[in-house]
Design a protein around this motif. Structure first.
Motif, short mmCIF file in Angstrom:
data_model
loop_
_atom_site.label_atom_id
_atom_site.label_comp_id
_atom_site.label_asym_id
_atom_site.label_seq_id
_atom_site.Cartn_x
_atom_site.Cartn_y
_atom_site.Cartn_z
N ASP A 43 94.74 45.12 6.12
CA ASP A 43 94.57 45.55 4.74
C ASP A 43 93.88 46.90 4.63
N LYS A 44 92.99 47.18 5.58
CA LYS A 44 92.25 48.43 5.53
C LYS A 44 91.83 48.83 6.93
N LEU A 45 91.41 50.07 7.06
CA LEU A 45 90.97 50.58 8.36
C LEU A 45 89.47 50.74 8.38
N GLY A 46 88.90 50.60 9.55
CA GLY A 46 87.47 50.77 9.69
C GLY A 46 87.14 52.13 10.30
N MET A 300 104.98 52.16 17.47
CA MET A 300 104.57 50.80 17.15
C MET A 300 103.16 50.55 17.68
N ILE A 301 102.44 49.64 17.04
CA ILE A 301 101.07 49.33 17.44
C ILE A 301 101.02 47.96 18.10
N SER A 302 100.38 47.91 19.24
CA SER A 302 100.27 46.66 19.99
C SER A 302 99.54 45.59 19.19
N SER A 303 99.98 44.36 19.31
CA SER A 303 99.29 43.25 18.65
C SER A 303 97.98 42.94 19.36
N LYS A 304 97.76 43.53 20.55
CA LYS A 304 96.56 43.27 21.34
C LYS A 304 95.50 44.36 21.17
N THR A 305 95.81 45.40 20.42
CA THR A 305 94.91 46.55 20.36
C THR A 305 93.53 46.22 19.80
N LYS A 306 92.53 46.88 20.33
CA LYS A 306 91.17 46.82 19.79
C LYS A 306 90.82 48.16 19.12
N ASN A 307 91.80 49.05 19.11
CA ASN A 307 91.59 50.38 18.53
C ASN A 307 92.55 50.61 17.37
N THR A 308 92.51 49.70 16.42
CA THR A 308 93.47 49.72 15.32
C THR A 308 93.40 50.99 14.48
N THR A 309 92.20 51.44 14.16
CA THR A 309 92.06 52.62 13.31
C THR A 309 92.60 53.86 13.99
N CYS A 310 92.24 54.06 15.25
CA CYS A 310 92.76 55.23 15.98
C CYS A 310 94.27 55.14 16.16
N ALA A 311 94.77 53.91 16.32
CA ALA A 311 96.22 53.73 16.46
C ALA A 311 96.92 54.15 15.17
N TYR A 312 96.40 53.72 14.03
CA TYR A 312 96.99 54.11 12.75
C TYR A 312 96.89 55.62 12.54
N TRP A 314 96.97 57.86 14.82
CA TRP A 314 97.99 58.51 15.64
C TRP A 314 99.36 58.44 14.96
N LEU A 315 99.71 57.29 14.44
CA LEU A 315 101.00 57.15 13.76
C LEU A 315 101.12 58.11 12.59
N ASP A 316 100.01 58.27 11.85
CA ASP A 316 100.03 59.19 10.72
C ASP A 316 100.15 60.63 11.20
N TYR A 317 99.43 60.95 12.26
CA TYR A 317 99.43 62.33 12.78
C TYR A 317 100.78 62.72 13.36
N ILE A 318 101.35 61.87 14.21
CA ILE A 318 102.60 62.23 14.90
C ILE A 318 103.77 62.30 13.92
N ASP A 319 103.62 61.70 12.75
CA ASP A 319 104.66 61.79 11.73
C ASP A 319 104.33 62.85 10.68
N SER A 320 103.23 63.57 10.87
CA SER A 320 102.92 64.66 9.95
C SER A 320 103.89 65.81 10.24
N PRO A 321 104.20 66.62 9.26
CA PRO A 321 105.24 67.64 9.42
C PRO A 321 105.08 68.53 10.64
N GLU A 322 103.89 69.07 10.86
CA GLU A 322 103.70 70.03 11.95
C GLU A 322 103.82 69.36 13.32
N ALA A 323 103.14 68.24 13.50
CA ALA A 323 103.18 67.55 14.79
C ALA A 323 104.57 66.99 15.07
N ASN A 324 105.22 66.46 14.04
CA ASN A 324 106.56 65.90 14.22
C ASN A 324 107.55 67.00 14.60
N ALA A 325 107.38 68.18 14.02
CA ALA A 325 108.23 69.32 14.37
C ALA A 325 108.02 69.71 15.83
#
Length: 398
Positions: A43-46, A300-312, A314-325
């Motif tokens: 529901d939210k990130l820490g 995709m994010i592993s169901s076993k991750t303990k680093n949920t916030t950093c994982a999210y 990364w997904l946001d960053y790699i899909d940002s316009p500059e990084a995705n380009a």
């Protein structure tokens, strides 16, 4: 595109599960009685945990260690405080085994032949896309597809996409071929015996299925990744016939390039990035009338991750316009973010890769893992799964 290193998407070679995207329409896959549908997105990130471990194709998470001029990971680390460790893999099977047997990877970049296996195996978690701001600018035609969505839940954020096209030598073809018949019709293909290059993977069976959809409609194939036993046999038989004319099965596109340059190949299935490194006055690339297979990779994010916030993050960053380009231009595929083209260093990059071209995209049947629940919606039959495709591929190659 200037590449001075080898990024080979050996990927497709030993694929570990194919995933489907219907050309005719989008639609999420259904879980196969495995409890996946009960999984919930956060529901939210820490607070950021300070670290994230990434498993990806070569060229997807570059930090300057391969080439000091190619680095989009460092900015992510500076912006988020999440330090990245990464590992590359060569095939989807390898990635699947690494994720299944270890809890050290927080994020994985998965092709369509892998995603449903990860989802149905409970190895990745559904995503709350509201926590990924960049997702809103992802091309709509890449969202809610069978390779990234199950039971209405999004499990993967698109990275980029590409097609498996028909490549040919202009010295052999005075005009661009318009059909895969030059590779699949026995009479025509025999003219190029030993000079045909085909893709080395069970997922290549889908290419034969696409051809049969057009030329043998009585088989009733509606989706090249949803084949019952009779349909799989028809595709297998076609590829066995093709086998005697194939000069080489390739998994590393650099070998495909070499085959054309040396004259060992006159026609074959290939990627845009391979064609771009050939002399366009000598070689051509075409979209056949039957359509093509292709890929759309997902983070995709592993169901076993303990680093949920950093994982999210990364997904946001790699899909940002500059990084995705940066990432997709470096690798050689169309970006997923509709704003990415503004940041490409090559002004013709998005034109070359048909970024955002929906008419072009509609002709692509993206790799999707064959599963027993028919992806074409049939309920009264059982479709063949990837294990059966793998056995068929072994028969084809002999």
């Amino acid at each position: 595109m200037n590449r001075k290193h080898t990024i080979s998407r050996i990927a497709a070679a030993v694929f570990a599960a194919a995933t489907i995207v219907s050309v005719a329409g989008c639609g999420a896959a259904s879980a196969s009685g495995n409890g996946v549908s009960s999984a919930k997105a956060v529901d939210k990130l820490g607070k950021a945990e300070g670290q994230v471990s990434i498993l990806a194709w070569p060229g997807y998470a570059e930090d300057g260690s391969n080439d000091p001029n190619v680095d989009w990971v460092s900015k992510f680390e500076q912006d988020t405080g999440c330090q990245v460790t990464s590992k590359t893999y060569g095939t989807s099977d390898e990635a699947y085994n690494l994720i299944k047997t270890s809890d050290k990877y927080d994020v994985v970049a998965a092709s369509g032949d892998l995603t449903l296996r990860l989802i149905n195996g409970g190895l990745v978690q559904p995503l709350n896309t509201g926590l990924i701001p960049s997702y809103k600018n992802v091309y709509s035609f890449l969202k809610n597809r069978d390779f990234n969505t199950v039971d209405g839940k999004t499990y993967g954020v698109p990275h980029g996409y590409g097609a498996n096209m028909l490549m040919y030598s202009k010295s052999t073809f005075s005009e661009a071929p318009t059909s895969w018949d030059v590779m699949f019709d026995t009479a025509k293909a025999s003219q190029y015996k030993g000079k045909i290059d085909a893709y080395d993977s069970p997922i290549y069976i889908a290419d034969a299925a696409i051809y049969l959809m057009k030329h043998k409609p009585e088989l009733g194939i509606k989706n090249p990744y949803a084949l019952d036993k009779d349909q799989l046999k028809a595709a297998t038989d076609l590829l066995k016939e093709q086998n005697v004319n194939v000069g080489e099965y390739w998994s590393d596109y650099l070998k495909l390039i070499q085959s054309f340059q040396s004259g060992d190949a006159e026609v074959g299935v290939g990627w845009q990035v391979a064609y771009n490194q050939l002399d366009s006055s000598k070689y051509g690339i075409a979209m056949p009338q039957e359509g093509v297979t292709g890929w759309s990779d997902s983070w995709m994010i592993s169901s076993k991750t303990k680093n949920t916030t950093c994982a999210y993050k990364w997904l946001d960053y790699i899909d940002s316009p500059e990084a995705n380009a940066q990432a997709t231009e470096y690798f050689g595929e169309a970006p997923a973010n509709s704003e990415a083209c503004k940041f490409a260093t090559d002004k013709d990059f998005c034109t070359k890769y048909h970024a955002g071209d929906e008419a072009y995209e509609k002709q692509i049947w993206y790799w999707t893992t064959p599963i027993s629940d028919c992806l074409d919606g049939r309920k009264n039959v059982k479709c063949t799964d990837y294990t059966e495709w793998t056995k068929a591929w072994q028969e084809i190659k002999g």
